[in-house]
Write a protein that holds these residues in place. Structure first.
Motif, PDB file in Angstrom:
ATOM      1  N   THR A 157       0.852  -1.186   0.000  1.00 23.64           N
ATOM      2  CA  THR A 157       0.000   0.000   0.000  1.00 23.64           C
ATOM      3  C   THR A 157       0.886   1.233   0.000  1.00 23.64           C
ATOM      4  N   GLY A 158       0.379   2.293  -0.604  1.00 25.22           N
ATOM      5  CA  GLY A 158       1.128   3.540  -0.648  1.00 25.22           C
ATOM      6  C   GLY A 158       0.203   4.718  -0.469  1.00 25.22           C
ATOM      7  N   ARG A 159       0.774   5.829  -0.063  1.00 27.31           N
ATOM      8  CA  ARG A 159       0.027   7.071   0.125  1.00 27.31           C
ATOM      9  C   ARG A 159       0.936   8.223  -0.271  1.00 27.31           C
ATOM     10  N   LEU A 160       0.382   9.156  -1.071  1.00 27.52           N
ATOM     11  CA  LEU A 160       1.160  10.334  -1.456  1.00 27.52           C
ATOM     12  C   LEU A 160       1.504  11.133  -0.214  1.00 27.52           C
ATOM     13  N   ALA A 161       2.739  11.551  -0.132  1.00 27.42           N
ATOM     14  CA  ALA A 161       3.221  12.322   1.015  1.00 27.42           C
ATOM     15  C   ALA A 161       3.301  13.800   0.661  1.00 27.42           C
ATOM     16  N   GLY A 162       3.131  14.630   1.670  1.00 28.29           N
ATOM     17  CA  GLY A 162       3.332  16.061   1.491  1.00 28.29           C
ATOM     18  C   GLY A 162       2.161  16.807   0.891  1.00 28.29           C
ATOM     19  N   ILE A 163       1.023  16.152   0.741  1.00 34.43           N
ATOM     20  CA  ILE A 163      -0.169  16.848   0.273  1.00 34.43           C
ATOM     21  C   ILE A 163      -1.301  16.561   1.250  1.00 34.43           C
ATOM     22  N   SER A 164      -2.237  17.495   1.370  1.00 33.04           N
ATOM     23  CA  SER A 164      -3.304  17.324   2.360  1.00 33.04           C
ATOM     24  C   SER A 164      -4.406  16.393   1.877  1.00 33.04           C
ATOM     25  N   ASP A 165      -4.571  16.254   0.567  1.00 32.11           N
ATOM     26  CA  ASP A 165      -5.573  15.321   0.048  1.00 32.11           C
ATOM     27  C   ASP A 165      -5.097  13.890   0.288  1.00 32.11           C
ATOM     28  N   HIS A 174      -2.708   0.763  -4.056  1.00 34.32           N
ATOM     29  CA  HIS A 174      -2.220  -0.540  -3.596  1.00 34.32           C
ATOM     30  C   HIS A 174      -2.054  -1.490  -4.782  1.00 34.32           C
ATOM     31  N   ALA A 175      -1.290  -2.548  -4.559  1.00 36.96           N
ATOM     32  CA  ALA A 175      -1.073  -3.584  -5.574  1.00 36.96           C
ATOM     33  C   ALA A 175      -0.415  -4.781  -4.895  1.00 36.96           C
ATOM     34  N   ASP A 176      -0.392  -5.906  -5.619  1.00 35.99           N
ATOM     35  CA  ASP A 176       0.204  -7.107  -5.016  1.00 35.99           C
ATOM     36  C   ASP A 176       1.601  -7.419  -5.537  1.00 35.99           C
ATOM     37  N   THR A 177       2.114  -6.612  -6.459  1.00 36.89           N
ATOM     38  CA  THR A 177       3.507  -6.757  -6.899  1.00 36.89           C
ATOM     39  C   THR A 177       4.145  -5.370  -6.941  1.00 36.89           C
ATOM     40  N   VAL A 178       5.447  -5.353  -6.925  1.00 38.20           N
ATOM     41  CA  VAL A 178       6.161  -4.076  -6.967  1.00 38.20           C
ATOM     42  C   VAL A 178       5.890  -3.353  -8.280  1.00 38.20           C
ATOM     43  N   ALA A 196       3.308  -3.628 -10.285  1.00 37.53           N
ATOM     44  CA  ALA A 196       1.924  -3.140 -10.282  1.00 37.53           C
ATOM     45  C   ALA A 196       1.767  -1.954  -9.330  1.00 37.53           C
ATOM     46  N   LEU A 197       2.517  -1.972  -8.237  1.00 40.06           N
ATOM     47  CA  LEU A 197       2.473  -0.849  -7.296  1.00 40.06           C
ATOM     48  C   LEU A 197       3.015   0.419  -7.951  1.00 40.06           C
ATOM     49  N   ARG A 198       4.109   0.275  -8.695  1.00 40.42           N
ATOM     50  CA  ARG A 198       4.688   1.420  -9.402  1.00 40.42           C
ATOM     51  C   ARG A 198       3.664   2.000 -10.381  1.00 40.42           C
ATOM     52  N   GLU A 199       2.996   1.117 -11.122  1.00 39.61           N
ATOM     53  CA  GLU A 199       1.968   1.569 -12.067  1.00 39.61           C
ATOM     54  C   GLU A 199       0.811   2.249 -11.332  1.00 39.61           C
ATOM     55  N   ALA A 200       0.385   1.684 -10.212  1.00 37.56           N
ATOM     56  CA  ALA A 200      -0.712   2.268  -9.440  1.00 37.56           C
ATOM     57  C   ALA A 200      -0.319   3.631  -8.883  1.00 37.56           C
ATOM     58  N   PHE A 201       0.936   3.781  -8.477  1.00 37.85           N
ATOM     59  CA  PHE A 201       1.440   5.055  -7.981  1.00 37.85           C
ATOM     60  C   PHE A 201       1.411   6.100  -9.087  1.00 37.85           C
ATOM     61  N   HIS A 202       1.925   5.752 -10.253  1.00 39.07           N
ATOM     62  CA  HIS A 202       1.927   6.685 -11.385  1.00 39.07           C
ATOM     63  C   HIS A 202       0.493   7.079 -11.732  1.00 39.07           C
TER      64      HIS A 202
END
Length: 110
Positions: free
Chosen positions: A24-32, A37-41, A43-49
């Motif tokens: 799981t990931g969350r954008l840092a430094g913003i109030s929103d 999330h994803a089950d592979t690294v 896929a996580l990179r793609e979900a982050f982008h």
């Protein structure tokens, strides 16, 4: 191991949930609250982008300026004795208090 990702000036903190078997990931430094999330690294990179792109697009649609990089100006209060010691340390190292504080904060943030 660094548990962060960066993309287009945005950073995210990454965690692994062993119970669900996902990253799981969350954008840092913003109030929103922008998470992904994803089950592979990969896929996580793609979900982050995708999360970053969606955030920027959504802000444009609603006429809101997306939060971005910090200005570089930090204003905070410290105990006067800490201020005195920091100013003395800066002077003894031949630097301004700003230069000295930037180096110290940079090392601490690594």
């Amino acid at each position: 191991m660094t548990n962060t990702m960066t993309y287009k000036g945005y950073s995210a903190r990454i965690e692994y949930d062993d119970e669900d078997g996902i990253f799981t990931g969350r954008l840092a430094g913003i109030s929103d609250g922008i998470g992904f999330h994803a089950d592979t690294v990969e896929a996580l990179r793609e979900a982050f982008h995708e999360a970053v792109e969606d955030y920027v697009e959504t802000c444009a649609k609603v006429g809101k300026e997306p939060q971005k990089a910090f200005s570089g100006q930090v204003m905070f209060r410290v105990d006067p004795e800490v201020h005195r010691k920091a100013a003395l340390a800066a002077e003894l190292s031949g630097k301004s208090l700003n230069q000295w504080a930037e180096e110290v904060l940079g090392r601490a943030a690594e």
